[in-house]
Design an enzyme around this catalytic site. Structure first.
Site, PDB file in Angstrom:
ATOM      1  N   ASP A 106      -5.203   3.571  -5.875  1.00 21.31           N
ATOM      2  CA  ASP A 106      -5.148   2.273  -6.553  1.00 21.31           C
ATOM      3  C   ASP A 106      -4.899   1.120  -5.579  1.00 21.31           C
ATOM      4  O   ASP A 106      -5.609   0.112  -5.595  1.00 21.31           O
ATOM      5  CB  ASP A 106      -4.065   2.287  -7.642  1.00 21.31           C
ATOM      6  CG  ASP A 106      -4.373   3.279  -8.756  1.00 21.31           C
ATOM      7  OD1 ASP A 106      -5.564   3.533  -9.002  1.00 21.31           O
ATOM      8  OD2 ASP A 106      -3.432   3.801  -9.373  1.00 21.31           O
ATOM      9  N   CYS A 156       9.699   8.415  -7.827  1.00 23.23           N
ATOM     10  CA  CYS A 156       9.283   8.457  -6.415  1.00 23.23           C
ATOM     11  C   CYS A 156      10.244   9.240  -5.522  1.00 23.23           C
ATOM     12  O   CYS A 156       9.820   9.972  -4.645  1.00 23.23           O
ATOM     13  CB  CYS A 156       9.098   7.043  -5.881  1.00 23.23           C
ATOM     14  SG  CYS A 156      10.559   6.020  -5.971  1.00 23.23           S
ATOM     15  N   MET A 184       0.830  -1.210   0.000  1.00 25.44           N
ATOM     16  CA  MET A 184       0.000   0.000   0.000  1.00 25.44           C
ATOM     17  C   MET A 184       0.861   1.256   0.000  1.00 25.44           C
ATOM     18  O   MET A 184       1.757   1.403   0.832  1.00 25.44           O
ATOM     19  CB  MET A 184      -0.950  -0.025   1.190  1.00 25.44           C
ATOM     20  CG  MET A 184      -1.882  -1.230   1.118  1.00 25.44           C
ATOM     21  SD  MET A 184      -3.195  -1.201   2.335  1.00 25.44           S
ATOM     22  CE  MET A 184      -4.217   0.143   1.735  1.00 25.44           C
ATOM     23  N   CYS A 216      13.006  -0.796  -9.662  1.00 30.41           N
ATOM     24  CA  CYS A 216      12.342  -0.833  -8.354  1.00 30.41           C
ATOM     25  C   CYS A 216      11.370  -2.012  -8.295  1.00 30.41           C
ATOM     26  O   CYS A 216      11.318  -2.737  -7.297  1.00 30.41           O
ATOM     27  CB  CYS A 216      11.610   0.476  -8.094  1.00 30.41           C
ATOM     28  SG  CYS A 216      10.712   0.485  -6.526  1.00 30.41           S
TER      29      CYS A 216
END
EC number: 2.8.1.13
Length: 371
Positions: A19, A200, A14, A104
């Site tokens: 999403d 990110c 999460m 990643c």
């Protein structure tokens, strides 16, 4: 025989976004034993002491409490720095344009995190990716997400059938608009949260500023292939093949684009026109080739389609293996702005076959000045 949902433990990765929130909700509604886990891969505390990861984790907690599932956080900052971020810097240093999301997914989310999930007794790891796993006919295949605009198989191209056999993509069958609707109907805390964009670890920060903290920029000349200097560049690492914005070349005529790089001389080559011939190629060499299924590449070569960047149309190609994890990819028709360091991803209709990293780019048998 497959376990019943209530006897099947699924760990959901999460992020604090809509999403993965809906992925967890759907699994819970289907009766699975669901655990929500937040992954912290990067210390993104800014100069004001604000950390978006803290905010994201708080959203995860809210959603898990709403759904009624246990939650906690794991920290993979060290692995991420070593396996993903270091590679990201090395590639930029080499004049290439890397795709950290692919790495990643391969090294962190579907390796380190998957191993962690399995150690907790999980049967599956689920994420909020827009992709599908087809387990019919005794094979495990990865299919594009139903929502063509959101399909994320491009970033998942390094996953293998072994990994995918333990993975679920609960929202892969849905349109993004429907995912938002489900979140709103359930009044989830993340229902109206905007989607995160970009890399990110950079977040909302300026890319140039971020990169310059790690790699010293070396300004140099911007010139045409004929040697006419058109200005100065801020450092080759800030430019990608086919880039138009940020060149700062004025004057009349068609817009200017980055068409090549010379790392040794620190020159950025530029020319005019979106469809400039210098931006087109007909072949690449690729490394890190990985096939989802072991039976895809039976002989020396296959014909399929390929994407050379995310959300690009598919191009017909022939893939010819030249060594362990290495291939030549020959295009049926020339393709614009194929960029070293980016992913090349192979498809057969709905199925994602695998992919690799674009290495050198060629046209008419000549290697182009792309790095």
């Amino acid at each position: 025989m497959e376990k019943r949902p209530e006897d099947t433990r699924v760990v959901v990765g999460m992020s604090g976004g809509v999403d993965s929130s809906v992925a967890a909700l759907l699994l819970k509604e289907q009766g699975y034993d669901v655990i929500g886990i937040f992954m912290k891969n990067w210390d993104d505390t800014d100069e004001n002491g604000f950390c978006t990861a803290t905010e994201d984790y708080e959203d995860v907690i809210r959603v898990c409490n709403q759904i009624g599932i246990p939650y906690y956080a794991v920290n993979f900052e060290k692995q991420y720095y070593e396996k993903v971020f270091q590679y990201f810097l090395d590639e930029y240093k080499a004049g290439r344009t890397p795709n950290p999301d692919v790495l990643c997914n391969k090294e962190i989310k579907f390796k380190a995190f998957l191993e962690h999930a399995l150690s907790l007794g999980a049967d599956y790891l689920a994420t909020g990716h827009y992709a599908r796993v087809d387990r019919s006919g005794g094979k495990v295949r990865m299919l594009r997400g139903i929502d063509e605009n959101k399909d994320q198989t491009y970033f998942l191209n390094q996953l293998t059938e072994d990994t995918l056999s333990k993975v679920m993509f609960p929202i892969g069958e849905l349109q993004k608009s429907r995912v938002r609707e489900i979140a709103k109907e359930a009044e989830l805390a993340t229902a109206t949260k905007k989607d995160s964009t970009g890399i990110c670890f950079i977040g909302e920060r300026n890319f140039k500023t971020f990169l310059s903290q790690y790699l010293p920029a070396q300004p140099g000349d911007m010139m045409t292939m004929d040697g006419e200097v058109k200005g100065r560049h801020d450092g080759l690492m800030y430019y990608t093949i086919g880039q138009r914005h940020g060149l700062g070349i004025g004057g009349s005529g068609e817009p200017w684009f980055a068409v090549g790089k010379d790392l040794e001389k620190n020159i950025l080559y530029v020319d005019q026109g979106f469809h400039n011939p210098l931006l087109y190629s007909d072949k690449i060499t690729a490394t890190n080739i990985s096939w989802v299924r072991s039976d895809i590449m039976k002989g020396e070569e296959i014909s399929c389609t390929a994407k050379f960047r995310y959300r690009q149309e598919d191009h017909k190609v022939t893939v010819r293996m030249t060594g362990e994890g290495e291939a030549e990819v020959i295009f049926d028709e020339q393709v614009r702005a194929v960029t070293p360091g980016q992913a090349v991803v192979f498809y057969d209709g709905e199925e994602c076959l695998g992919g690799g990293t674009i290495d050198d780019v060629y046209k008419d048998g000549t290697k182009l000045w792309y790095v």
